[in-house]
Motif scaffolding. Sequence first.
Motif, PDB file in Angstrom:
ATOM      1  N   GLY A  38       8.300  15.165  -5.961  1.00 45.58           N
ATOM      2  CA  GLY A  38       9.501  14.526  -5.371  1.00 45.58           C
ATOM      3  C   GLY A  38       9.432  12.932  -5.432  1.00 45.58           C
ATOM      4  O   GLY A  38      10.120  12.145  -5.275  1.00 45.58           O
ATOM      5  N   ALA A  39       8.057  12.840  -4.828  1.00 52.56           N
ATOM      6  CA  ALA A  39       7.654  11.462  -4.366  1.00 52.56           C
ATOM      7  C   ALA A  39       7.452  10.608  -5.614  1.00 52.56           C
ATOM      8  O   ALA A  39       7.301   9.413  -5.340  1.00 52.56           O
ATOM      9  N   SER A  40       7.142  11.036  -6.532  1.00 49.20           N
ATOM     10  CA  SER A  40       6.684  10.461  -7.787  1.00 49.20           C
ATOM     11  C   SER A  40       7.467   9.359  -8.399  1.00 49.20           C
ATOM     12  O   SER A  40       7.277   8.309  -8.925  1.00 49.20           O
ATOM     13  N   PHE A  41       8.892   9.626  -8.201  1.00 49.73           N
ATOM     14  CA  PHE A  41       9.914   8.868  -8.654  1.00 49.73           C
ATOM     15  C   PHE A  41      10.367   7.853  -7.866  1.00 49.73           C
ATOM     16  O   PHE A  41      10.398   6.563  -8.285  1.00 49.73           O
ATOM     17  N   ALA A  42       9.898   7.977  -6.555  1.00 48.61           N
ATOM     18  CA  ALA A  42       9.889   6.910  -5.669  1.00 48.61           C
ATOM     19  C   ALA A  42       8.827   5.852  -5.747  1.00 48.61           C
ATOM     20  O   ALA A  42       8.747   4.386  -5.877  1.00 48.61           O
ATOM     21  N   GLY A  43       7.574   6.419  -6.034  1.00 47.47           N
ATOM     22  CA  GLY A  43       6.505   5.758  -6.399  1.00 47.47           C
ATOM     23  C   GLY A  43       6.843   4.875  -7.517  1.00 47.47           C
ATOM     24  O   GLY A  43       6.366   3.414  -7.631  1.00 47.47           O
ATOM     25  N   ILE A  44       7.420   5.333  -8.581  1.00 45.06           N
ATOM     26  CA  ILE A  44       7.788   4.488  -9.872  1.00 45.06           C
ATOM     27  C   ILE A  44       8.607   3.564  -9.446  1.00 45.06           C
ATOM     28  O   ILE A  44       8.622   2.211 -10.092  1.00 45.06           O
ATOM     29  N   LYS A  45       9.634   3.817  -8.697  1.00 41.88           N
ATOM     30  CA  LYS A  45      10.523   2.655  -8.252  1.00 41.88           C
ATOM     31  C   LYS A  45       9.914   1.378  -7.561  1.00 41.88           C
ATOM     32  O   LYS A  45      10.005   0.409  -7.868  1.00 41.88           O
ATOM     33  N   LEU A  46       8.810   1.660  -6.805  1.00 46.06           N
ATOM     34  CA  LEU A  46       8.015   0.593  -5.978  1.00 46.06           C
ATOM     35  C   LEU A  46       7.174  -0.079  -7.194  1.00 46.06           C
ATOM     36  O   LEU A  46       6.987  -1.234  -7.041  1.00 46.06           O
ATOM     37  N   ALA A  47       6.700   0.610  -8.148  1.00 40.69           N
ATOM     38  CA  ALA A  47       5.829   0.088  -9.007  1.00 40.69           C
ATOM     39  C   ALA A  47       6.499  -0.659 -10.060  1.00 40.69           C
ATOM     40  O   ALA A  47       5.957  -2.000 -10.384  1.00 40.69           O
ATOM     41  N   VAL A  48       7.714  -0.488 -10.304  1.00 39.48           N
ATOM     42  CA  VAL A  48       8.345  -1.540 -11.442  1.00 39.48           C
ATOM     43  C   VAL A  48       9.125  -2.640 -10.733  1.00 39.48           C
ATOM     44  O   VAL A  48       9.637  -3.596 -11.345  1.00 39.48           O
ATOM     45  N   ALA A  49       8.968  -2.824  -9.346  1.00 36.29           N
ATOM     46  CA  ALA A  49       9.462  -3.855  -8.766  1.00 36.29           C
ATOM     47  C   ALA A  49       8.876  -5.116  -9.311  1.00 36.29           C
ATOM     48  O   ALA A  49       9.522  -6.226  -9.542  1.00 36.29           O
ATOM     49  N   THR A  50       7.418  -5.097  -9.317  1.00 36.98           N
ATOM     50  CA  THR A  50       6.599  -6.250 -10.084  1.00 36.98           C
ATOM     51  C   THR A  50       5.825  -6.076 -11.131  1.00 36.98           C
ATOM     52  O   THR A  50       5.348  -7.013 -11.889  1.00 36.98           O
ATOM     53  N   ALA A  51       5.641  -4.799 -11.564  1.00 35.35           N
ATOM     54  CA  ALA A  51       4.973  -4.285 -12.738  1.00 35.35           C
ATOM     55  C   ALA A  51       5.776  -3.929 -13.827  1.00 35.35           C
ATOM     56  O   ALA A  51       6.750  -3.239 -13.765  1.00 35.35           O
ATOM     57  N   LEU A  52       5.340  -4.112 -14.959  1.00 35.89           N
ATOM     58  CA  LEU A  52       6.067  -3.882 -16.343  1.00 35.89           C
ATOM     59  C   LEU A  52       5.786  -2.176 -16.702  1.00 35.89           C
ATOM     60  O   LEU A  52       4.795  -1.838 -16.061  1.00 35.89           O
ATOM     61  N   PRO A  53       6.661  -1.715 -17.188  1.00 31.63           N
ATOM     62  CA  PRO A  53       6.308   0.004 -17.667  1.00 31.63           C
ATOM     63  C   PRO A  53       5.249   0.057 -18.218  1.00 31.63           C
ATOM     64  O   PRO A  53       4.318   1.290 -17.788  1.00 31.63           O
ATOM     65  N   GLY A  54       4.612  -0.578 -19.240  1.00 30.31           N
ATOM     66  CA  GLY A  54       3.386  -0.435 -19.975  1.00 30.31           C
ATOM     67  C   GLY A  54       2.138  -0.538 -18.806  1.00 30.31           C
ATOM     68  O   GLY A  54       1.163   0.293 -18.725  1.00 30.31           O
ATOM     69  N   THR A  55       2.308  -1.497 -17.725  1.00 34.31           N
ATOM     70  CA  THR A  55       1.255  -1.630 -16.986  1.00 34.31           C
ATOM     71  C   THR A  55       1.169  -0.404 -15.757  1.00 34.31           C
ATOM     72  O   THR A  55       0.291   0.120 -15.591  1.00 34.31           O
ATOM     73  N   VAL A  56       2.321  -0.075 -15.700  1.00 37.94           N
ATOM     74  CA  VAL A  56       2.602   1.138 -14.710  1.00 37.94           C
ATOM     75  C   VAL A  56       1.824   2.652 -15.181  1.00 37.94           C
ATOM     76  O   VAL A  56       1.120   3.366 -14.762  1.00 37.94           O
ATOM     77  N   SER A  57       2.287   2.636 -16.470  1.00 33.98           N
ATOM     78  CA  SER A  57       1.903   3.833 -17.293  1.00 33.98           C
ATOM     79  C   SER A  57       0.209   3.803 -17.524  1.00 33.98           C
ATOM     80  O   SER A  57      -0.489   4.734 -17.210  1.00 33.98           O
ATOM     81  N   ALA A  58      -0.373   2.514 -18.050  1.00 38.20           N
ATOM     82  CA  ALA A  58      -1.775   2.825 -18.276  1.00 38.20           C
ATOM     83  C   ALA A  58      -2.508   2.874 -16.828  1.00 38.20           C
ATOM     84  O   ALA A  58      -3.474   3.494 -16.840  1.00 38.20           O
ATOM     85  N   GLY A  59      -1.840   1.942 -16.060  1.00 36.21           N
ATOM     86  CA  GLY A  59      -2.754   1.860 -14.749  1.00 36.21           C
ATOM     87  C   GLY A  59      -2.864   3.258 -13.973  1.00 36.21           C
ATOM     88  O   GLY A  59      -3.915   3.605 -13.634  1.00 36.21           O
ATOM     89  N   ARG A  60      -1.603   4.059 -13.978  1.00 35.75           N
ATOM     90  CA  ARG A  60      -1.605   5.361 -13.551  1.00 35.75           C
ATOM     91  C   ARG A  60      -2.355   6.422 -14.147  1.00 35.75           C
ATOM     92  O   ARG A  60      -3.224   7.194 -13.609  1.00 35.75           O
ATOM     93  N   LEU A  61      -2.643   6.340 -15.555  1.00 35.20           N
ATOM     94  CA  LEU A  61      -3.114   7.153 -16.472  1.00 35.20           C
ATOM     95  C   LEU A  61      -4.649   7.002 -16.332  1.00 35.20           C
ATOM     96  O   LEU A  61      -5.580   8.023 -16.248  1.00 35.20           O
ATOM     97  N   TRP A  62      -5.113   5.699 -16.231  1.00 36.32           N
ATOM     98  CA  TRP A  62      -6.766   5.460 -15.967  1.00 36.32           C
ATOM     99  C   TRP A  62      -7.180   6.039 -14.679  1.00 36.32           C
ATOM    100  O   TRP A  62      -8.061   6.649 -14.579  1.00 36.32           O
ATOM    101  N   ALA A  63      -6.315   5.709 -13.797  1.00 36.06           N
ATOM    102  CA  ALA A  63      -6.566   6.364 -12.394  1.00 36.06           C
ATOM    103  C   ALA A  63      -6.857   7.843 -12.304  1.00 36.06           C
ATOM    104  O   ALA A  63      -7.670   8.526 -11.838  1.00 36.06           O
ATOM    105  N   ALA A  64      -5.647   8.505 -13.112  1.00 33.19           N
ATOM    106  CA  ALA A  64      -5.941  10.029 -13.030  1.00 33.19           C
ATOM    107  C   ALA A  64      -7.155  10.449 -13.969  1.00 33.19           C
ATOM    108  O   ALA A  64      -7.546  11.513 -13.725  1.00 33.19           O
ATOM    109  N   ALA A  65      -7.324   9.770 -15.189  1.00 32.86           N
ATOM    110  CA  ALA A  65      -8.309  10.093 -15.992  1.00 32.86           C
ATOM    111  C   ALA A  65      -9.612  10.194 -15.443  1.00 32.86           C
ATOM    112  O   ALA A  65     -10.560  11.157 -15.433  1.00 32.86           O
TER     113      ALA A  65
END
Length: 337
Positions: A38-65
């Motif tokens: 449930g908190a993940s969508f709030a996290g996305i909202k905070l992330a896209v405040a200054t980061a583009l969608p591609g940055t959010v996607s690649a950043g979180r995926l590398w951290a997870a990987a």
Amino acid sequence: MSDIAEPTDQHTPAAPARPADPSLRDWLLLGVLTLIGGASFAGIKLAVATALPGTVSAGRLWAAALFLLAYAYATGRRLPAFIRRQEGSGKGWTVSTEWRFMMAGGVIGYAIPFTLFPFAQQTVSSMLAGIYMAFMPLVTIILARIFADEELTVRKVTGFVLGTTGVIFLIGPAAIANILSADVIAQGAMILAVVCYAIYAVLTRRAPEMQARSFAAGVMLSSAVAATPFALVSGQDWSAVSALSWLAILFLGLFPSAIAAILIITLIRKAGAGFMALTNYATPVVAIIIGMSAFGEPLKPTFIAGLVAILIGLAIARTKQITFGARGLQRLIRPRR
């Protein structure tokens, strides 16, 4: 359920034929998984405040990987060979079947939807994104019938129809007059992301047998590699990304992506997929509560109507799984004497 596609029993090692009744620890893990999702969508909202969608996607995926790779190797798991010699003389080498599935899963189940949700949440609320995720299991039911020859019962069809009605409520009648508005395009992106999650769920059922931790790490690594080029050409002004956005991206990678994947594997192995699927009902509610309390997002009547229709449809389609989970809760509250 978080905004991460759920792995199936097929990739869960040593899954019991009949899962044990959920223990107190299982319920606590389920609560943690629901809260993270449930908190993940709030996290996305905070992330896209200054980061583009591609940055959010690649950043979180590398951290997870990186996290999942470290976890897999620390617990004695290894990634399968990337290339293998083809059977027969003179046929050369080919990418292994395991990696073909992991790469396809990484693109479809993670790289694409993990970019679409940040894109959508630039214009729509975090609570609406959480509500849309509840529709994913119903889409999976239809795709599983088309591509995996799974039985399509009257109960499942009824649930899908109710869920689709809920989606129509969410989009709203105004969409007809403003079909190209930013809000409608964003909701279309979320629907596409949900369909990608559903395709991934069906894809994993066709994948060859392999250890769950190896599969999760390989899929996440594939998704991170696939998302990186888009992030590099997106025109991101890296100096403009705030510390809060970076923290949100790190949170998304470690918790709703990596740790959630481990919790899902643990719960399926211990208590069964039916019990773990209860997160489909609670996660949207958590997203609504966080959206209202943290961001002051309004809970529109159409949101309530859409969520109710989707959850009722999901309950009808997965009646047997809910019964199992409810029995475990009853035994937890009133233990045997």
